[in-house]
Each structure stands twice: as C-alpha cells, then as structure tokens.
Design an enzyme around this catalytic site. Structure first.
Site, short mmCIF file in Angstrom:
data_model
loop_
_atom_site.label_atom_id
_atom_site.label_comp_id
_atom_site.label_asym_id
_atom_site.label_seq_id
_atom_site.Cartn_x
_atom_site.Cartn_y
_atom_site.Cartn_z
N GLY A 146 19.19 -2.19 5.91
CA GLY A 146 20.10 -1.16 5.39
C GLY A 146 19.26 0.02 4.93
O GLY A 146 19.06 0.98 5.65
N GLY A 147 18.73 -0.10 3.70
CA GLY A 147 17.83 0.92 3.18
C GLY A 147 16.66 1.16 4.13
O GLY A 147 16.16 2.28 4.25
N GLN A 182 18.34 -7.42 10.06
CA GLN A 182 19.20 -6.37 9.50
C GLN A 182 18.42 -5.52 8.51
O GLN A 182 17.74 -6.05 7.64
CB GLN A 182 20.40 -6.98 8.81
CG GLN A 182 21.42 -7.55 9.75
CD GLN A 182 22.68 -8.04 9.06
OE1 GLN A 182 23.64 -8.38 9.74
NE2 GLN A 182 22.71 -8.07 7.75
N HIS A 237 28.59 -13.80 5.65
CA HIS A 237 27.80 -13.26 4.54
C HIS A 237 27.89 -14.25 3.40
O HIS A 237 28.92 -14.89 3.21
CB HIS A 237 28.34 -11.89 4.12
CG HIS A 237 27.38 -11.13 3.24
ND1 HIS A 237 27.15 -11.47 1.93
CD2 HIS A 237 26.57 -10.08 3.51
CE1 HIS A 237 26.25 -10.63 1.43
NE2 HIS A 237 25.87 -9.78 2.35
N ARG A 238 26.81 -14.38 2.64
CA ARG A 238 26.79 -15.44 1.63
C ARG A 238 26.76 -14.90 0.21
O ARG A 238 26.23 -15.56 -0.70
CB ARG A 238 25.60 -16.36 1.89
CG ARG A 238 24.29 -15.60 1.95
CD ARG A 238 23.09 -16.48 2.18
NE ARG A 238 21.90 -15.68 1.99
CZ ARG A 238 20.70 -16.14 1.65
NH1 ARG A 238 20.51 -17.42 1.51
NH2 ARG A 238 19.68 -15.33 1.47
N LYS A 264 14.13 -8.00 -0.57
CA LYS A 264 14.45 -7.83 -1.99
C LYS A 264 15.03 -9.10 -2.60
O LYS A 264 15.34 -9.14 -3.79
CB LYS A 264 15.44 -6.67 -2.16
CG LYS A 264 16.84 -6.90 -1.58
CD LYS A 264 17.76 -5.69 -1.76
CE LYS A 264 19.07 -5.90 -1.00
NZ LYS A 264 20.00 -4.77 -1.07
N LYS A 311 27.19 -3.26 10.54
CA LYS A 311 28.15 -4.03 9.76
C LYS A 311 28.52 -3.36 8.45
O LYS A 311 27.75 -2.59 7.87
CB LYS A 311 27.63 -5.44 9.51
CG LYS A 311 26.49 -5.54 8.53
CD LYS A 311 26.06 -6.98 8.28
CE LYS A 311 26.69 -7.60 7.06
NZ LYS A 311 26.46 -6.94 5.79
N HIS A 314 23.64 -15.27 7.18
CA HIS A 314 22.53 -14.80 6.34
C HIS A 314 21.79 -16.02 5.78
O HIS A 314 22.41 -16.89 5.17
CB HIS A 314 23.07 -13.97 5.17
CG HIS A 314 23.62 -12.65 5.57
ND1 HIS A 314 23.19 -11.47 5.01
CD2 HIS A 314 24.57 -12.31 6.47
CE1 HIS A 314 23.86 -10.46 5.55
NE2 HIS A 314 24.71 -10.94 6.43
N LYS A 369 25.27 2.08 4.57
CA LYS A 369 24.97 2.43 3.19
C LYS A 369 25.36 3.87 2.97
O LYS A 369 25.27 4.65 3.90
CB LYS A 369 23.47 2.25 2.88
CG LYS A 369 22.93 0.87 3.13
CD LYS A 369 23.24 -0.09 2.01
CE LYS A 369 22.72 -1.50 2.34
NZ LYS A 369 23.08 -2.52 1.36
N ASP A 377 29.27 -3.57 4.42
CA ASP A 377 28.62 -4.35 3.39
C ASP A 377 29.60 -5.39 2.84
O ASP A 377 30.79 -5.32 3.10
CB ASP A 377 28.04 -3.46 2.30
CG ASP A 377 26.61 -3.90 1.93
OD1 ASP A 377 26.33 -5.10 2.07
OD2 ASP A 377 25.80 -3.07 1.53
N GLU A 378 29.05 -6.35 2.09
CA GLU A 378 29.87 -7.51 1.69
C GLU A 378 31.01 -7.14 0.75
O GLU A 378 31.98 -7.87 0.64
CB GLU A 378 28.98 -8.58 1.03
CG GLU A 378 28.48 -8.25 -0.38
CD GLU A 378 27.33 -7.25 -0.42
OE1 GLU A 378 26.78 -6.97 0.68
OE2 GLU A 378 26.99 -6.75 -1.50
N GLY A 414 16.63 -5.83 1.91
CA GLY A 414 15.39 -5.15 1.54
C GLY A 414 14.33 -5.12 2.62
O GLY A 414 13.14 -5.02 2.31
#
Lengths: 407, 407
Positions: free
Chosen positions: B358-359, B356, B265-266, B305, B176, B298, B150, B178-179, B336
């Site tokens: 990120g934030g 996983q 990734h979906r 989130k 990884k 995923h 991120k 991001d998508e 999230g």
C-alpha cells in the site's frame, strides 16, 4: 499525515464522534498511539501521495494518553462518517482490526467503546429485551431459572427431551441446549426440536407456567436462518446462537430475519477477553451483542467455574443496561452454579437475571427433577427474604442440594 | 465422569479422531487437562445423573501432557461424531469454546488442530485455490503483485478509481479495497464498484493483462451476499471479506453462494493470535479459513509493519498448502512492504504468493503509477535472477523506490 500528526492531546471530542479506550505497551508511546489512530482511520506507515485534502477531516484523534504502570491508556476519537451505519464487522475492522498486530506496540487491549446515539440507532438492538422476555415468560419480578441439558453432547433426542421435561416440571423456566450441540448425527436438529417441544408443551400443561426451549441454531448463516424459521413455524419462541464462533455478520442476520427471542452464548469469548494485555474486553463484546440485537446474554457467573470476578461482570451488566436508546439485554449467569449461589447471585445482579445451572441441577442426588425443584426453591427463599438453610428445613430437595454442593 | 477420567496418557488416537494441541498454565495440570477434555466434549464440573452409558464413548481423551517451562503442552483426541460436518462455528464452540475461560487454568492457547480427511471433505474448501487464481489471472509463474487503495478511508469513488487505474497501469495485477472500506457515505459500495470496474476494464485494454479488483463486501451476511451478487453480475471476478470481524458463519455462507474468488482479510486476528499464552494460533485460523473456502489469505508480511516473524508465517503458509484433500489457498504477504522487500519475500514464500504494497507503492516520490512500476520491476528483477540494485540502473522507478524506502 505522519503517525505523530494523529496525536492531539487536549482535544475535546465532538458529540458525533465515536470513542475507544485502549490499553497498550510500547517503547515510544506517543508514536504508538498515533499509529493506532492512523491505522484505524485513514493512515498507514508512509505518507502517501494519494491523500486528498478532503480526506484529512476524517482522521482519528488521540486526545488522551496516560501511563499506568508499565502500560499506557489512550483514548481515540473517530468522526462517525468513518463507519457504515448498522455494520458491526465494518466497525470492528476499523477500531479493532489491524491495530492488534502492529510492531509499534508490544500489546494492545480494546477496553471500551462509546458511540453517538444516532449511530447506535442504526442497529436493531434487542427485539424483546428484559421487559419483553418477562412478558413472554409471564414472570413479573423474580429471576428466571434455567438449565442446560447435560451431558453437553451425546444424548439422543428422546433422552434429551426427557431431561428437559424433568427440569421444566421441577421448576425451570428455561431449558437450553449446550453451546456445542448443533445437528450432530446422534442428535439431529429437527428431531430434537420436535420432541423437546412436545415435552415443553406437556410441561406447560402440567405446571400452568410458560416454559421456554432455547434451541441452538449455530451454523452457517443460511442454514441457521432455516433452522430459526423451523423453530418459529413450530411455535417455539426462542433460539440460541454462539455469537463469537458464528460471528457478528451472522448474528446481525439472525436478528433481522427472526422474531424469536435471541439467546446469546459467548463460547470462545475468553480467547479474546481473558488476557488483560491483549484482545478485547467482554464489556465491548456485550455492547456489540446488544447493538446486534441479543435479548439475553451470558455475562459471567461470578461464583462458578469461570474466571471472571465481580468487577468484570458488573461492567458487562452495565453495558447491557446503560441508557443508549436501545432496549436493555437480560444478563445470564451461567457456568458452574448451584442453588447455593442463588442468594449471592440475586444480591449481585438484582432480580433481572437468568440464573442457569447445568451440573448444579443434574448432579442433584435425586436427579434432574429434584435438582430443578431445589433451584426453584432457592429462588423462592430469596424472593421471600428467607435464608436458604431455614427454607431448606421445609423443602427436602433444597436441603439435599445444600448438603451435596457444600461438599 | 470426573475431570481426571478424561486423561488417558499413552492412548493412541484412532484415524477418525480430531486432534487439538493446547498450551496452558495451571496449578494442577492433570486435572486441568482433564477439565479441558471434559468441557470441550461431554463433561462438566459435576458428575451428572443424566449421563447415559452410550454417551461415554464420545468422551475426548487427553493422550499427551508435557511440561514446557512454566506451561504445559497437551494433546486431546475427539471422536469425530462430536461435531456436525461442515459447521465451523460448531467445531469452534466445542474445541475452542468455554475452555478459554475456565478457572482451572490460568491461561490457554489453541496451537493446532488436525482433522480426519473425511471430516475435512465435509467443507467446501477453496473453489479456485492457487492454480485457479493463476488461471483466471493468466499469470503462470511469477508472484502476483497487488496494492491496497490508500488512504485507507476517505477517498471518493472517483478518486478511488483513479488511484486503482494508475496502479493497474503501472503493473499491479490486483487492486483491493482496505479492510475497513465497506459502504460509507463518502464512498458507497455500488458507486465505487461500478466506477472502479470501468477503470479496471480500461487498464485491461491498455495493458493487455488481466486485472483484478478485490472489492470489500464485509457486512451483515445477507447484505454481503447481495453485494457479492452485484459484483458477479457486473462481471468482476473477485471479492474480499474480513473473515474474523464477519465471522465463520458468514464466511461459509459467502463460499456457498458465490463463484467469486474469495480474498480473506484477517483484520482483528491478532486480538486472538498475538499473545503466546492466551487465544488461538494464526495457523489454526488459516486452516479454518481454508476449510471454509478462502482462495487467498493474508498470512503475515514477515518484513513489514506487522509483528509476525518468519517462523510463525511459515506455519501459516504450511496450513494453506498441506495435503488434506482440499485445494491449496494462495498466501498473501501484506502490511508495510515496499519493493525493497520483494527479493526476501520471494525467497521466503517462493513464487506462489501475492505481494501487496500500500504505502510501498503510493508513497513513491513520483506517485502511484511509478510506485506500481517499481513494484513490478522488482518482481521482474527477481524472476530474472538479477539484484534490485543492478536492475534499478536500467529502471528509473525502481531506482527511486530503492532510494526512498531505504531511508
């Protein structure tokens, strides 16, 4: 940046920005709109310590937010640098990716997307388009008439080719495989292709007209490209791909690696497009299909067995024709149509349309040949400004079709 | 055959038939169910003259129909000969194609699909699966821990690699893209790959652990395969594809043409899966992804989130692990999440999961390195059967994370 920081109501998008229009439902609409812009550009649910000052200029901006009943309409502007040129999956993963599943919203639909001309030009677009198709098919003004081989599945190649021959001889320009015919044991791809092409050549000799066999190449990408190559080598000019079930990566691959006219079938689109509150509009799918290079695309039948009404189909057609710097894609009306619908279809679409009838031809009381004649006669009547009923007095097949399908 | 002829309530499906479960709304449920079976196998809106007697044995059969509130549940059995082995788009074009748009129904959702073992075996399935991933990563029992770089978009390759390095050094197994990061100007694919791999090698040397860089290869198919080849040549073992925005043709192509571990990734799935009345369940998408050969997928975060709750995610996980004759796909929880969620996640998923954040890592008050340490400490605590709060007394980064994310 926080979600709310992405909301800049009153902001005027610059020329080099991509715009999406979204319809959503949420308890806190301003925060939800901000969440949409964040998640689809550079943000996430937390302010991260890794954000660099140079990144912020790539943030998407919510510049419009309005209540509409229980829902909200928002417009978001994206700096075009966010997207890889010529890469449809990448574009979708941003502007139509995670945002559909966010808790902040109860529902979300991507209604429209408009792109800067320079970005549009990074895609191939149709190789032929409307004009190219007319030139190849040697049909200057009238709508093209097509049929789908029925039964959808199950016919052996020989019977498949026989039905095709009758349809072409009766007056169809185009004969196509159905969306779920690929290379099944009962009807293998190459066998079907070879024998149906022979029927096509025979029909061309006998009628003096150009005929098209739209063979379905839907498969894993490399297998699909091999099939398309076979089609090209054998001298057939057309292929069909199921653009949604194959996907946009494969569609782009097909466009880049074949000179065939690409017929886009949209099987499964309604899983995405039909619900008015969740998913993606068919208009957006049509725009993307054109970018990718579909020459002719199913856009709804208006009068047939599918759900879409006039308003929706009109938008789809506009998406195929609007001036964006690419060739226009030919619209296809298909799904539960019969000769009865032809005047209404031409009235609605104008002459630039492919009218496809499956059951509307093969269910004719006298069979496929007569059904195709009836369909062609309906087109002739309309082009001559004559009512079907009056034209049917001189044309037996059309008369029988009118009687049969009126029931 | 007429629509109603496809309804055979009480029929017992044979072993070699494929079964779908559908949820729909319609005024005439029996006719609508028949229409579903017809349109997805050999029928159309009219009885056609071209139907041969040998075709009828391929008809799909509605063998179950029950009211459920305002909707109906139906089950349809398909002779397996209807489908081309190993061709996912072809399968979808039949059982999930035109039927979503039919006027006979007001709404339709494909809830489940089960296939005969022999048909399943015509697909590759995961090359590695759970066991293979554990072997490559040299992690025997605990959940794997990953992060997503991120900000999602905008970082230059150098800064991207720096964030990755900190995450690996802190304790992440997997880092990884991001998508929506593909090959944008601000961060071109090959530059990013090369510099991030160097960071990975450094992290492996310094930690003595195996680290993975999941680089996003999402693009037009041939371009994607070229990118995957570069990844393989440079000695990286992993790649990521956005399976929905690329599509199933491209996903199958990737599986057939790479030895990399495939991370699915979906992005965009919820446009199809979220509405309970229209579209396709995530469970079905998960089954198809596994058939195609996704090694890790995923499946929902449960606590983060995204909108999916426990019941839905449980079904997705079952789809990845059920005994169908293919290797099981590793589930990924993502969206999230923070260290706070780790005990609940392990409780829910068991140890076979990639968690996983990120934030949840990069927003740590002390930054990414500390965030990754906190995440790893949370895993350690759970594996040692200790409460986070108690483990945090001896682990500063975890303590800070708990304080921060509790807010």
């Amino acid at each position: 940046m926080k979600y709310e920081d992405y909301v800049c109501l009153g902001y005027s998008p610059r020329k080099q920005e991509l715009i999406t229009v979204l319809r959503f439902k949420a308890k806190n609409p301003k925060r939800a709109a901000g969440a949409l812009a964040a998640e689809s550009s550079i943000g996430t649910w937390q302010e991260v310590k890794t954000e660099k000052s140079y990144v912020k200029k790539l943030a998407a901006k919510v510049f419009f937010l309005r209540k509409e009943g229980k829902h909200y309409i928002t417009k978001i502007a994206y700096p075009i640098e966010l997207f890889e040129p010529g890469n449809i999956p990448n574009l979708l993963s941003s502007v139509a990716g995670n945002i559909f599943g966010m808790k902040e919203l109860q529902s979300l639909r991507l209604e429209d997307i408009t792109m800067p001309r320079k970005f549009v030009k990074s895609f191939e677009g149709p190789h032929y388009g409307i004009e190219g198709i007319r030139k190849v098919m040697r049909v200057k003004k009238r709508p093209l008439i097509g049929t789908i081989i029925k039964p959808k599945l199950g016919l052996k190649p020989k019977d498949h080719a026989r039905v095709a021959l009758e349809a072409w001889l009766g007056g169809c320009d185009i004969v196509k495989d159905d969306e779920n015919l690929a290379s099944q044991k009962f009807n293998e791809f190459e066998k079907r292709l070879r024998i149906t092409m022979k029927a096509k050549e025979k029909a061309e000799r006998e009628t003096g007209e150009k005929k098209a066999y739209v063979v379905n190449v839907t498969a894993e990408t490399l297998e699909m490209l091999e099939r398309a190559e076979k089609v090209e080598k054998l001298g057939n000019g057309y292929c069909m791909i199921d653009i949604i079930t194959c996907g946009f990566s494969a569609l782009q691959s097909l466009r880049k690696n074949t000179r065939l006219i690409i017929h886009g079938h949209r099987a499964m689109h309604a899983a995405l497009t039909r619900n008015k509150n969740q998913g993606i509009s068919m208009k957006v799918i049509a725009k993307l299909a054109r970018l990718a290079g579909v020459d002719q695309l199913h856009v709804g039948a208006v009068f047939g067995k599918m759900h879409e009404g006039k308003e929706e189909v009109k938008k789809n057609v506009e998406a195929l024709k609007e001036d964006i710097g690419l060739k226009p894609t030919m619209p296809i009306a298909s799904g539960g149509l019969s000769p009865l619908d032809v005047p209404h279809l031409v009235d609605f679409f104008g002459p630039d349309v492919i009218i496809q009838m499956g059951g509307g031809i093969h269910a004719h009381p006298q069979g496929t040949f007569a059904g195709a004649r009836a369909a062609r006669q309906a087109i002739e009547a309309v082009m001559q400004g004559e009512k079907l009923e009056s034209y049917a007095k001189k044309h037996e097949e059309l008369r029988q079709a009118l009687d049969f399908f009126k029931k």
